[in-house]
Design a protein around this motif. Structure first.
Motif, PDB file in Angstrom:
ATOM      1  N   GLU A  44       0.833  -1.193   0.000  1.00  0.00           N
ATOM      2  CA  GLU A  44       0.000   0.000   0.000  1.00  0.00           C
ATOM      3  C   GLU A  44       0.875   1.254   0.000  1.00  0.00           C
ATOM      4  OE1 GLU A  44      -3.840  -1.786   2.478  1.00  0.00           O
ATOM      5  OE2 GLU A  44      -2.627  -0.171   3.320  1.00  0.00           O
ATOM      6  N   ARG A  45       0.255   2.352  -0.362  1.00  0.00           N
ATOM      7  CA  ARG A  45       0.969   3.624  -0.304  1.00  0.00           C
ATOM      8  C   ARG A  45       1.340   3.942   1.136  1.00  0.00           C
ATOM      9  NH1 ARG A  45      -1.652   7.724  -4.860  1.00  0.00           N
ATOM     10  NH2 ARG A  45      -1.110   6.410  -6.644  1.00  0.00           N
ATOM     11  N   GLU A  46       2.538   4.486   1.314  1.00  0.00           N
ATOM     12  CA  GLU A  46       3.077   4.754   2.638  1.00  0.00           C
ATOM     13  C   GLU A  46       3.523   6.206   2.726  1.00  0.00           C
ATOM     14  OE1 GLU A  46       6.710   3.114   5.493  1.00  0.00           O
ATOM     15  OE2 GLU A  46       6.949   3.131   3.319  1.00  0.00           O
ATOM     16  N   PHE A  47       3.050   6.921   3.737  1.00  0.00           N
ATOM     17  CA  PHE A  47       3.505   8.279   4.000  1.00  0.00           C
ATOM     18  C   PHE A  47       4.993   8.243   4.321  1.00  0.00           C
ATOM     19  CE2 PHE A  47       3.269  12.597   5.512  1.00  0.00           C
ATOM     20  CZ  PHE A  47       4.171  12.638   6.564  1.00  0.00           C
ATOM     21  N   VAL A  48       5.756   9.153   3.693  1.00  0.00           N
ATOM     22  CA  VAL A  48       7.187   9.241   3.944  1.00  0.00           C
ATOM     23  C   VAL A  48       7.517  10.499   4.737  1.00  0.00           C
ATOM     24  CG1 VAL A  48       9.477   9.438   2.893  1.00  0.00           C
ATOM     25  CG2 VAL A  48       7.727   7.972   1.841  1.00  0.00           C
ATOM     26  N   ALA A  49       7.061  11.653   4.236  1.00  0.00           N
ATOM     27  CA  ALA A  49       7.377  12.929   4.876  1.00  0.00           C
ATOM     28  C   ALA A  49       6.341  13.961   4.487  1.00  0.00           C
ATOM     29  CB  ALA A  49       8.775  13.398   4.478  1.00  0.00           C
ATOM     30  N   GLY A  50       6.108  14.921   5.384  1.00  0.00           N
ATOM     31  CA  GLY A  50       5.171  15.989   5.114  1.00  0.00           C
ATOM     32  C   GLY A  50       5.701  17.305   5.651  1.00  0.00           C
ATOM     33  N   ILE A  51       5.196  18.407   5.104  1.00  0.00           N
ATOM     34  CA  ILE A  51       5.658  19.728   5.509  1.00  0.00           C
ATOM     35  C   ILE A  51       4.497  20.708   5.445  1.00  0.00           C
ATOM     36  CG2 ILE A  51       6.409  20.331   3.158  1.00  0.00           C
ATOM     37  CD1 ILE A  51       8.847  21.739   4.473  1.00  0.00           C
ATOM     38  N   ASN A  52       4.432  21.589   6.431  1.00  0.00           N
ATOM     39  CA  ASN A  52       3.329  22.552   6.425  1.00  0.00           C
ATOM     40  C   ASN A  52       3.647  23.698   5.470  1.00  0.00           C
ATOM     41  OD1 ASN A  52       5.242  23.994   7.890  1.00  0.00           O
ATOM     42  ND2 ASN A  52       3.736  24.782   9.359  1.00  0.00           N
ATOM     43  N   TRP A  53       2.726  24.660   5.374  1.00  0.00           N
ATOM     44  CA  TRP A  53       2.842  25.672   4.330  1.00  0.00           C
ATOM     45  C   TRP A  53       4.070  26.546   4.499  1.00  0.00           C
ATOM     46  CZ3 TRP A  53       2.867  30.837   5.513  1.00  0.00           C
ATOM     47  CH2 TRP A  53       2.438  31.176   6.800  1.00  0.00           C
ATOM     48  N   SER A  54       4.479  26.792   5.733  1.00  0.00           N
ATOM     49  CA  SER A  54       5.613  27.684   5.968  1.00  0.00           C
ATOM     50  C   SER A  54       6.946  26.942   5.954  1.00  0.00           C
ATOM     51  CB  SER A  54       5.452  28.394   7.308  1.00  0.00           C
ATOM     52  OG  SER A  54       5.608  27.468   8.369  1.00  0.00           O
ATOM     53  N   GLY A  55       6.889  25.622   6.055  1.00  0.00           N
ATOM     54  CA  GLY A  55       8.119  24.847   6.187  1.00  0.00           C
ATOM     55  C   GLY A  55       8.589  24.731   7.625  1.00  0.00           C
ATOM     56  N   GLY A  56       7.831  25.330   8.539  1.00  0.00           N
ATOM     57  CA  GLY A  56       8.244  25.329   9.930  1.00  0.00           C
ATOM     58  C   GLY A  56       7.994  24.024  10.654  1.00  0.00           C
ATOM     59  N   SER A  57       7.123  23.200  10.107  1.00  0.00           N
ATOM     60  CA  SER A  57       6.828  21.899  10.726  1.00  0.00           C
ATOM     61  C   SER A  57       7.002  20.793   9.696  1.00  0.00           C
ATOM     62  CB  SER A  57       5.391  21.879  11.255  1.00  0.00           C
ATOM     63  OG  SER A  57       5.233  22.819  12.292  1.00  0.00           O
ATOM     64  N   THR A  58       7.732  19.772  10.083  1.00  0.00           N
ATOM     65  CA  THR A  58       7.953  18.629   9.202  1.00  0.00           C
ATOM     66  C   THR A  58       7.630  17.339   9.949  1.00  0.00           C
ATOM     67  OG1 THR A  58      10.294  18.572   9.813  1.00  0.00           O
ATOM     68  CG2 THR A  58       9.718  19.785   7.813  1.00  0.00           C
ATOM     69  N   TYR A  59       7.270  16.338   9.199  1.00  0.00           N
ATOM     70  CA  TYR A  59       6.844  15.065   9.770  1.00  0.00           C
ATOM     71  C   TYR A  59       7.459  13.945   8.934  1.00  0.00           C
ATOM     72  CZ  TYR A  59       3.373  18.300  11.587  1.00  0.00           C
ATOM     73  OH  TYR A  59       2.748  19.375  12.179  1.00  0.00           O
ATOM     74  N   TYR A  60       7.855  12.867   9.609  1.00  0.00           N
ATOM     75  CA  TYR A  60       8.494  11.751   8.921  1.00  0.00           C
ATOM     76  C   TYR A  60       7.972  10.420   9.460  1.00  0.00           C
ATOM     77  CZ  TYR A  60      11.883  15.319   7.599  1.00  0.00           C
ATOM     78  OH  TYR A  60      12.473  16.454   7.097  1.00  0.00           O
ATOM     79  N   THR A  61       7.936   9.441   8.588  1.00  0.00           N
ATOM     80  CA  THR A  61       7.698   8.101   9.088  1.00  0.00           C
ATOM     81  C   THR A  61       8.976   7.620   9.768  1.00  0.00           C
ATOM     82  OG1 THR A  61       6.785   5.936   8.489  1.00  0.00           O
ATOM     83  CG2 THR A  61       8.449   6.847   7.010  1.00  0.00           C
ATOM     84  N   ASP A  62       8.841   6.755  10.736  1.00  0.00           N
ATOM     85  CA  ASP A  62       9.983   6.372  11.569  1.00  0.00           C
ATOM     86  C   ASP A  62      11.152   5.798  10.770  1.00  0.00           C
ATOM     87  OD1 ASP A  62       8.063   5.257  14.501  1.00  0.00           O
ATOM     88  OD2 ASP A  62       8.703   7.237  13.832  1.00  0.00           O
ATOM     89  N   SER A  63      10.845   5.073   9.721  1.00  0.00           N
ATOM     90  CA  SER A  63      11.904   4.364   8.988  1.00  0.00           C
ATOM     91  C   SER A  63      12.845   5.286   8.216  1.00  0.00           C
ATOM     92  CB  SER A  63      11.287   3.340   8.030  1.00  0.00           C
ATOM     93  OG  SER A  63      10.496   3.983   7.048  1.00  0.00           O
ATOM     94  N   VAL A  64      12.461   6.555   8.055  1.00  0.00           N
ATOM     95  CA  VAL A  64      13.314   7.479   7.295  1.00  0.00           C
ATOM     96  C   VAL A  64      13.880   8.602   8.149  1.00  0.00           C
ATOM     97  CG1 VAL A  64      11.963   6.974   5.230  1.00  0.00           C
ATOM     98  CG2 VAL A  64      11.533   9.100   6.476  1.00  0.00           C
ATOM     99  N   LYS A  65      13.473   8.676   9.398  1.00  0.00           N
ATOM    100  CA  LYS A  65      13.976   9.741  10.280  1.00  0.00           C
ATOM    101  C   LYS A  65      15.493   9.682  10.363  1.00  0.00           C
ATOM    102  CE  LYS A  65       9.911  10.345  13.224  1.00  0.00           C
ATOM    103  NZ  LYS A  65       9.343  10.163  14.581  1.00  0.00           N
ATOM    104  N   GLY A  66      16.116  10.845  10.226  1.00  0.00           N
ATOM    105  CA  GLY A  66      17.569  10.918  10.272  1.00  0.00           C
ATOM    106  C   GLY A  66      18.233  10.652   8.933  1.00  0.00           C
ATOM    107  N   ARG A  67      17.468  10.164   7.961  1.00  0.00           N
ATOM    108  CA  ARG A  67      18.040   9.885   6.628  1.00  0.00           C
ATOM    109  C   ARG A  67      17.427  10.778   5.543  1.00  0.00           C
ATOM    110  NH1 ARG A  67      17.231   5.151   4.190  1.00  0.00           N
ATOM    111  NH2 ARG A  67      15.222   4.713   5.205  1.00  0.00           N
TER     112      ARG A  67
END
Length: 127
Positions: A44-67
């Motif tokens: 299935e499709r998997e969320f990798v990373a997201g960013i809000n409109w300003s770029g001030g908040s980012t989100y990552y799935t655990d498997s890619v954090k730090g990479r």
């Protein structure tokens, strides 16, 4: 109608790096939440990373954090995904996705939350 065009995919050896780009047109990019979502064969499709409109908040799935690092340039209507220390399990088609309005941090991680999608770019990591 928002249009998204990805580029930057390719074949890379494990441990290597790639930078994906997504150029948006036809909408208010600077007010859009952007994300990278991937789909591996048979999965299935998997969320990798997201960013809000300003770029001030980012989100990552655990498997890619730090990479992986997501960023955006609102002046260029472009969102990026810098991928480092790539692993064979990162092999997938990577899609750029967008939505307007607000969304909870939980819903940001759900593919169904995004109304607009690019055509995808293939990333293949060889071992």
């Amino acid at each position: 109608q928002v249009q998204l065009v990805e580029s930057g995919g390719g074949l890379v050896q494990a441990g290597g790096s790639l930078r994906l780009s997504c150029v948006a047109s036809g909408g208010t990019f600077s007010r859009s939440i952007m994300a990278w979502i991937r789909q591996a064969p048979g999965k299935e499709r998997e969320f990798v990373a997201g960013i809000n409109w300003s770029g001030g908040s980012t989100y990552y799935t655990d498997s890619v954090k730090g990479r992986f690092t997501i960023s955006r340039d609102n002046a260029k209507n472009t969102v990026y995904l810098q991928m480092s220390s790539l692993k064979p399990e990162d092999t997938a088609v990577y899609y750029c996705a967008a939505r307007s309005g607000t969304v909870s941090a939980q819903d940001m991680r759900r593919a169904i939350s995004y109304a607009y999608w690019g055509q995808g770019t293939q990333v293949t990591v060889s071992s």
